[in-house]
Design an enzyme around this catalytic site. Sequence first.
Site, short mmCIF file in Angstrom:
data_model
loop_
_atom_site.label_atom_id
_atom_site.label_comp_id
_atom_site.label_asym_id
_atom_site.label_seq_id
_atom_site.Cartn_x
_atom_site.Cartn_y
_atom_site.Cartn_z
N GLU A 128 59.22 54.13 95.77
CA GLU A 128 60.03 53.22 94.64
C GLU A 128 60.86 54.33 94.04
O GLU A 128 60.37 55.03 93.36
CB GLU A 128 59.18 52.78 93.81
CG GLU A 128 59.68 51.68 93.01
CD GLU A 128 58.95 51.06 91.67
OE1 GLU A 128 59.38 50.20 90.98
OE2 GLU A 128 57.96 51.99 91.21
N ASP B 153 54.46 54.21 93.37
CA ASP B 153 55.02 54.14 92.30
C ASP B 153 55.81 54.94 91.57
O ASP B 153 55.42 56.06 91.28
CB ASP B 153 53.82 53.48 91.47
CG ASP B 153 54.19 52.52 90.40
OD1 ASP B 153 54.94 51.55 90.60
OD2 ASP B 153 53.93 52.67 89.16
#
Length: 553
Positions: A244, A205
């Site tokens: 990401e 993330d």
Amino acid sequence: MRLTYTSDVWWKNAVVYCLDVETFKDGNGDGVGDFRGLTQQIDYLAGLGVTCLWLMPFFPTPNKDDGYDITDFYSVDPRLGTLGDFVEFMRTAHDRGLRVIADLVVNHTSDQHPWFVEARSSRDSAHRDWYVWSDKPEPDNPEQIVFPDKETSVWEYDEGSGQYYLHSFYRHQPDLNVGNPEVRDEITRILGFWMELGLSGFRVDAVPFLIENVNPRLANPHEFLADLRAFMTRRKGGSILLGEVNVPYKDLIGYFGDGLGDQITMCFDFIGMQNAWLSMARSDATPLVNALRERPRPPKDCQWAMFLRNHDELTLDKLTEEEREEVFRAFGPRKEMQIFGRGLRRRLPTMLGGDLRRVKMAYSLLFSLPGTPVIFYGEEIGMGENLEEEGRMAVRVPMQWSEDGGFSQAEPVREIPAGSFAPDRVNVADQKRDTSSLLRWFQLLIERYRECPELAWGTYTVLETGHPAVLAHRCDADGATVVVAHNLCDTAQDVELRLDGLERCLLTDLLVDGTLKVSEQGVARLPLDPHGCRWLRASPPEIPPEDASVKSL
Ligand code: BGC
């Protein structure tokens, strides 16, 4: 391209399926999805053909950001099951040949994590430096605010200890400080823990936030990523990081790895994705063609991860203001469909007006673009969003298994969409029986994608089509070639493709019956239906098409 090697770098032509345990299937009848329910559905996923599951956060959480706010990195949210249930799920997934990766959310914790509770208790506490504090933070740059609907600053004043703490996201998500070696060690332990339980890697993330927003600044922030990757490879060769990293291509390339060694194995192609939407909005392939031409080639063993939708808003942040407005007008004109001024909180089929031809073309495009396709649960049956839900939760609706929903015996955790995308219109059971359904189309695309390693592995070339609405490209690997064409507009098109080196070859359609011949001059005339798509395998005239696939596979 040897078989052993393709298995070693399995991610290069994996099909990744992202799901939230909470909304996938309820196994104990309490209205919340859980690991038992998910385990019951493994055969469905294996039958669909996906090869790797990406689990959204399933850890204990106060759930203020759908689990992206964690209070214990070493456990399972009791609403979703126990560690025992997790292990049983992993065993079943592995038995069916599925790999599993999970979200690694270590840019921040929940403010209720015991580390933060302790850290804010006093300036001298043992965990104080696990977070980023300041007496007088720099003024905010509006571009730094990720959630402008809720936050006006990335700093929050902590009354008790009289300092500000950094939170790149919501104020209840204090940033961990990877400038502190203890934090880096702890993150490594978290990776080691879940790998020991069978994970093949992690979807990381918010990678740029993780390595940049720290104190003291790391001399080389990328070194931490390289260290993580080296650790994982030592523990388990073939484990991956899927990152990401939503930054311009020129900055992104360094995240794959630089002089320090391998870092992120696969990065999402946010730029390609946004330009694909712009192209669909304009019925003009040019923006996507430009992105594909500009996109750097990832280093050896690294790969692009391709997607059209994910669990968040459809971010359009890398388009210009005017371009973004064009996409809004085409696919989410109402204010309630838009979010954060930069995106849409919708799923793909509703954006395409439920036009099955167009939806099928969009997914064909996704699977044929060079890279590894990543899909979000429910895309395979064309689920819609529920705009009644708050913010990004609109797209995180319960999976629709049957006419009556089939997600849970009880009242489900989240409301099921009503209207033309409700379960009585869109569900797995019906689509399994319907040979022309989107589900069957996905199965075909996945099968063909896996049979065409050129798409993932090969060298790709965008072809001139002479028609702006048509995107055509070819992928070549080991003397085998696949030619793909997509018509982004709603009128039929005839294109002529120049296919050097394929003079007099036969092109066999992989999605429907039919063949085409390349002329002696190396030109193929390709008719395309409105929103049509074609995947064609080339074979020399003297070799029957079925024997012409990549030889070593
Ligand atoms: C995730 C979001 C999440 C945020 C904070 C992301 O980029 O995809 O869903 O809210 O990180 O963890």
